[in-house]
Design a protein around this motif. Structure first.
Motif, PDB file in Angstrom:
ATOM      1  N   GLN A   1      53.337  37.213  47.748  1.00 50.36           N
ATOM      2  CA  GLN A   1      53.906  38.557  47.822  1.00 50.36           C
ATOM      3  C   GLN A   1      53.012  39.630  47.210  1.00 50.36           C
ATOM      4  N   ALA A   2      52.087  39.282  46.312  1.00 47.68           N
ATOM      5  CA  ALA A   2      51.297  40.293  45.606  1.00 47.68           C
ATOM      6  C   ALA A   2      49.933  39.714  45.271  1.00 47.68           C
ATOM      7  N   LEU A   3      48.939  40.604  45.214  1.00 50.25           N
ATOM      8  CA  LEU A   3      47.580  40.214  44.823  1.00 50.25           C
ATOM      9  C   LEU A   3      46.839  41.435  44.300  1.00 50.25           C
ATOM     10  N   GLN A   4      45.820  41.185  43.486  1.00 48.28           N
ATOM     11  CA  GLN A   4      44.969  42.252  42.966  1.00 48.28           C
ATOM     12  C   GLN A   4      43.655  41.649  42.497  1.00 48.28           C
ATOM     13  N   GLN A   5      42.553  42.375  42.752  1.00 45.32           N
ATOM     14  CA  GLN A   5      41.225  41.959  42.311  1.00 45.32           C
ATOM     15  C   GLN A   5      40.918  42.628  40.978  1.00 45.32           C
ATOM     16  N   VAL A   6      40.451  41.845  40.004  1.00 41.29           N
ATOM     17  CA  VAL A   6      40.136  42.354  38.672  1.00 41.29           C
ATOM     18  C   VAL A   6      38.750  41.868  38.285  1.00 41.29           C
ATOM     19  N   GLY A   7      38.138  42.572  37.315  1.00 40.38           N
ATOM     20  CA  GLY A   7      36.823  42.182  36.830  1.00 40.38           C
ATOM     21  C   GLY A   7      35.812  43.281  37.066  1.00 40.38           C
ATOM     22  N   THR A   8      34.536  42.903  36.965  1.00 40.02           N
ATOM     23  CA  THR A   8      33.430  43.835  37.140  1.00 40.02           C
ATOM     24  C   THR A   8      32.783  43.613  38.504  1.00 40.02           C
ATOM     25  N   ARG A   9      31.747  44.404  38.769  1.00 38.66           N
ATOM     26  CA  ARG A   9      31.052  44.276  40.052  1.00 38.66           C
ATOM     27  C   ARG A   9      30.336  42.940  40.174  1.00 38.66           C
ATOM     28  N   ASN A  10      29.794  42.444  39.071  1.00 38.25           N
ATOM     29  CA  ASN A  10      29.046  41.189  39.109  1.00 38.25           C
ATOM     30  C   ASN A  10      29.947  39.969  38.957  1.00 38.25           C
ATOM     31  N   SER A  11      31.108  40.140  38.353  1.00 30.70           N
ATOM     32  CA  SER A  11      32.007  39.008  38.128  1.00 30.70           C
ATOM     33  C   SER A  11      33.443  39.495  38.276  1.00 30.70           C
ATOM     34  N   SER A  12      34.093  39.045  39.341  1.00 24.36           N
ATOM     35  CA  SER A  12      35.465  39.468  39.593  1.00 24.36           C
ATOM     36  C   SER A  12      36.281  38.277  40.077  1.00 24.36           C
ATOM     37  N   ASN A  13      37.589  38.405  39.931  1.00 28.91           N
ATOM     38  CA  ASN A  13      38.522  37.359  40.342  1.00 28.91           C
ATOM     39  C   ASN A  13      39.678  37.978  41.105  1.00 28.91           C
ATOM     40  N   LEU A  14      40.339  37.156  41.869  1.00 24.52           N
ATOM     41  CA  LEU A  14      41.502  37.583  42.637  1.00 24.52           C
ATOM     42  C   LEU A  14      42.737  36.912  42.046  1.00 24.52           C
ATOM     43  N   ILE A  15      43.724  37.711  41.667  1.00 21.75           N
ATOM     44  CA  ILE A  15      44.975  37.216  41.111  1.00 21.75           C
ATOM     45  C   ILE A  15      46.059  37.348  42.179  1.00 21.75           C
ATOM     46  N   THR A  16      46.721  36.246  42.484  1.00 24.38           N
ATOM     47  CA  THR A  16      47.783  36.236  43.492  1.00 24.38           C
ATOM     48  C   THR A  16      49.060  35.674  42.884  1.00 24.38           C
ATOM     49  N   ALA A  17      50.184  36.091  43.459  1.00 20.95           N
ATOM     50  CA  ALA A  17      51.495  35.628  42.976  1.00 20.95           C
ATOM     51  C   ALA A  17      52.405  35.392  44.168  1.00 20.95           C
ATOM     52  N   SER A  18      53.155  34.304  44.115  1.00 21.77           N
ATOM     53  CA  SER A  18      54.103  33.968  45.176  1.00 21.77           C
ATOM     54  C   SER A  18      55.522  34.052  44.633  1.00 21.77           C
ATOM     55  N   ASN A  19      56.495  34.040  45.537  1.00 16.18           N
ATOM     56  CA  ASN A  19      57.878  34.239  45.097  1.00 16.18           C
ATOM     57  C   ASN A  19      58.522  32.983  44.519  1.00 16.18           C
TER      58      ASN A  19
ATOM     59  N   TRP B   1      41.679  33.152  41.483  1.00 19.58           N
ATOM     60  CA  TRP B   1      40.710  32.665  42.468  1.00 19.58           C
ATOM     61  C   TRP B   1      39.347  33.315  42.233  1.00 19.58           C
ATOM     62  N   SER B   2      38.324  32.613  42.662  1.00 26.38           N
ATOM     63  CA  SER B   2      37.005  33.219  42.775  1.00 26.38           C
ATOM     64  C   SER B   2      36.940  33.967  44.105  1.00 26.38           C
ATOM     65  N   THR B   3      36.424  35.193  44.090  1.00 28.87           N
ATOM     66  CA  THR B   3      36.401  35.992  45.324  1.00 28.87           C
ATOM     67  C   THR B   3      35.450  35.429  46.364  1.00 28.87           C
ATOM     68  N   ALA B   4      34.543  34.541  45.951  1.00 27.54           N
ATOM     69  CA  ALA B   4      33.583  33.962  46.900  1.00 27.54           C
ATOM     70  C   ALA B   4      34.021  32.605  47.414  1.00 27.54           C
ATOM     71  N   MET B   5      35.092  32.020  46.868  1.00 27.45           N
ATOM     72  CA  MET B   5      35.516  30.685  47.283  1.00 27.45           C
ATOM     73  C   MET B   5      37.024  30.577  47.138  1.00 27.45           C
ATOM     74  N   LEU B   6      37.690  30.269  48.245  1.00 26.11           N
ATOM     75  CA  LEU B   6      39.141  30.123  48.253  1.00 26.11           C
ATOM     76  C   LEU B   6      39.549  28.675  48.489  1.00 26.11           C
ATOM     77  N   GLY B   7      38.650  27.751  48.201  1.00 27.31           N
ATOM     78  CA  GLY B   7      38.980  26.341  48.409  1.00 27.31           C
ATOM     79  C   GLY B   7      40.023  25.840  47.446  1.00 27.31           C
ATOM     80  N   ALA B   8      39.993  26.300  46.203  1.00 26.40           N
ATOM     81  CA  ALA B   8      40.960  25.878  45.194  1.00 26.40           C
ATOM     82  C   ALA B   8      41.017  26.941  44.107  1.00 26.40           C
ATOM     83  N   PRO B   9      42.177  27.199  43.533  1.00 26.19           N
ATOM     84  CA  PRO B   9      42.267  28.210  42.463  1.00 26.19           C
ATOM     85  C   PRO B   9      41.625  27.707  41.173  1.00 26.19           C
ATOM     86  N   GLN B  10      41.120  28.643  40.390  1.00 28.43           N
ATOM     87  CA  GLN B  10      40.533  28.289  39.097  1.00 28.43           C
ATOM     88  C   GLN B  10      41.613  27.994  38.063  1.00 28.43           C
TER      89      GLN B  10
END
Length: 408
Positions: free
Chosen positions: A285-303, A310-319
């Motif tokens: 239901q929601a997501l947001q990218q956080v971090g800097t230009r050189n190192s960023s992550n994607l935060i997602t949330a489900s209901n 997540w790593s923005t360069a790899m969606l194979g498995a969450p960190q």
């Protein structure tokens, strides 16, 4: 013979005497040469009708002078012609004939109906037609968006306090992709102020050719045609721009997947998270990218209350994965509907839940999960936003389906 010899001797004597006199009467003198500018700048002396200059003596008769006079007479007797002009005219005429012949060869012939349909169905023609018409529509549409006020705070606006605070300006709709679909999310681009995206769920009464969900990128200058269109095999519930790459877009789907689109490649996702128990299994239901230009992550949330990093360069498995639950005996799951990070924050975020709860969450630290709960809504909290500058850093704005809006 004696007389001739005597005459020769007298001549030799006279020559020696004259040579001696000349040496004595004409001693060498030092002459200083100076440059006279009049040598180059003075006009040529006027000539009389006979062709001889005033005060000028006739040149001596030599072989070179005779040759110059003969050449001058031949030139004066020959007819005067401008050879250079004739040459240029001939070249120009020849080039004109070649150009006309080349145009006749390249003149497009009238295509038949079948030939025209065949050309229109080629990928090259469709790409060219879409690109050129898009540019023309954008240029024409910008003339109608110049009167839209700037509400970013950079310009001084004269706003009437008695006037309506919000007013309708434009409606952006499209038949092929957006017709009969629910708009699930809207975000403005951080790269271009006149661009925004909208995510769409499943179409009502869909056909077999309709995709389950889609993402459209709109330009304020074009109301009936999106700039970009992306498809997905599941309904798209939330989406956002990549903070550093303008051509990349993130999305969360109804099937629990996290997808990444690339405008430079194709309309389908280029990366997709797998369906497994280690990631989301409920609608994201929601997501947001956080971090800097050189190192960023994607935060997602489900209901189902699961928060994934997540790593923005790899969606194979969450960190990392965190299951958000209420601190009570029932340990009920927090059905997340929205989330937001404060500016520059990587650990603390705020989430809105389906039951109306508005919570503060920590990802790292001594206490991971829900740290504080705010009351104020009686319906699903559909939006959470942090004010960037004008209000204190701990000011949060939330909206809910019960038409209430709170500033905490």
């Amino acid at each position: 013979q004696v007389a001739a010899t005597q005459v020769a001797a007298d001549r030799a004597l006279h020559f020696q005497q004259e040579l001696g006199v000349a040496r004595e009467s004409m001693p060498p003198q030092r002459v200083r040469m100076q440059y006279d500018r009049a040598v180059q700048t003075d006009a040529v002396a006027a000539t009389d009708p006979s062709g001889q200059a005033d005060g000028e003596q006739e040149a001596p008769i030599t072989s070179s002078n005779i040759l110059l006079k003969l050449c001058s007479k031949m030139n004066s007797d020959a007819p005067k012609q401008d050879v250079s002009v004739k040459a240029v005219a001939g070249v120009w005429k020849s080039a004109g004939k070649q150009k006309a012949r080349f145009q006749d060869e390249l003149r497009a012939k009238q295509l038949s109906l079948e030939e025209r349909e065949k050309v229109e169905q080629t990928k090259e023609f469709r790409d060219f037609f879409d690109r050129t018409t898009l540019m023309i529509e954008r240029a024409l549409g910008k003339q109608t968006t110049e009167d839209i006020p700037d509400l970013t705070g950079d310009a001084d606006l004269d706003i009437d306090a008695a006037a309506e605070p919000l007013r309708f300006i434009e409606e952006y709709s499209e038949v092929r992709w957006a017709s009969r679909r629910t708009v699930t999310d809207v975000r403005f681009s951080p790269h271009q102020g006149d661009m925004f995206l909208a995510s769409y769920g499943q179409r009502a009464n869909p056909s077999l050719a309709d995709p389950e969900g889609c993402l459209l990128v709109w330009n304020l200058a074009m109301r009936n045609r999106p700039e970009l269109a992306f498809t997905c095999s599941s309904g798209v519930l939330t989406a956002n721009f990549h903070c550093n790459e303008p051509a990349l877009f993130f999305g969360g789907t109804y099937a629990g997947g996290v997808v990444l689109w690339d405008a430079r490649v194709k309309s389908e996702p280029v990366l997709r998270s797998p369906a497994s128990g280690s990631s989301h299994t409920h609608p994201v239901q929601a997501l947001q990218q956080v971090g800097t230009r050189n190192s960023s992550n994607l935060i997602t949330a489900s209901n189902d209350g699961r928060l994934c990093k997540w790593s923005t360069a790899m969606l194979g498995a969450p960190q990392e994965c965190i299951d958000l639950r209420y601190d009570s005996k029932s340990r009920r799951e927090l059905a997340v509907m929205s989330l937001c990070f404060p500016e520059g924050e990587l650990n603390t975020l705020y989430v809105g839940a389906e039951d109306g709860a508005f919570c503060q969450v920590h990802i790292h630290g001594a206490k991971v999960g829900i740290t504080e709960i705010f009351d104020g809504h009686e319906g699903p909290v559909t939006g959470v936003h942090m004010h960037p500058s004008s209000l204190p850093a701990d000011s949060q704005f939330s909206s809910a389906a019960d038409t209430t809006k709170d500033l905490a």
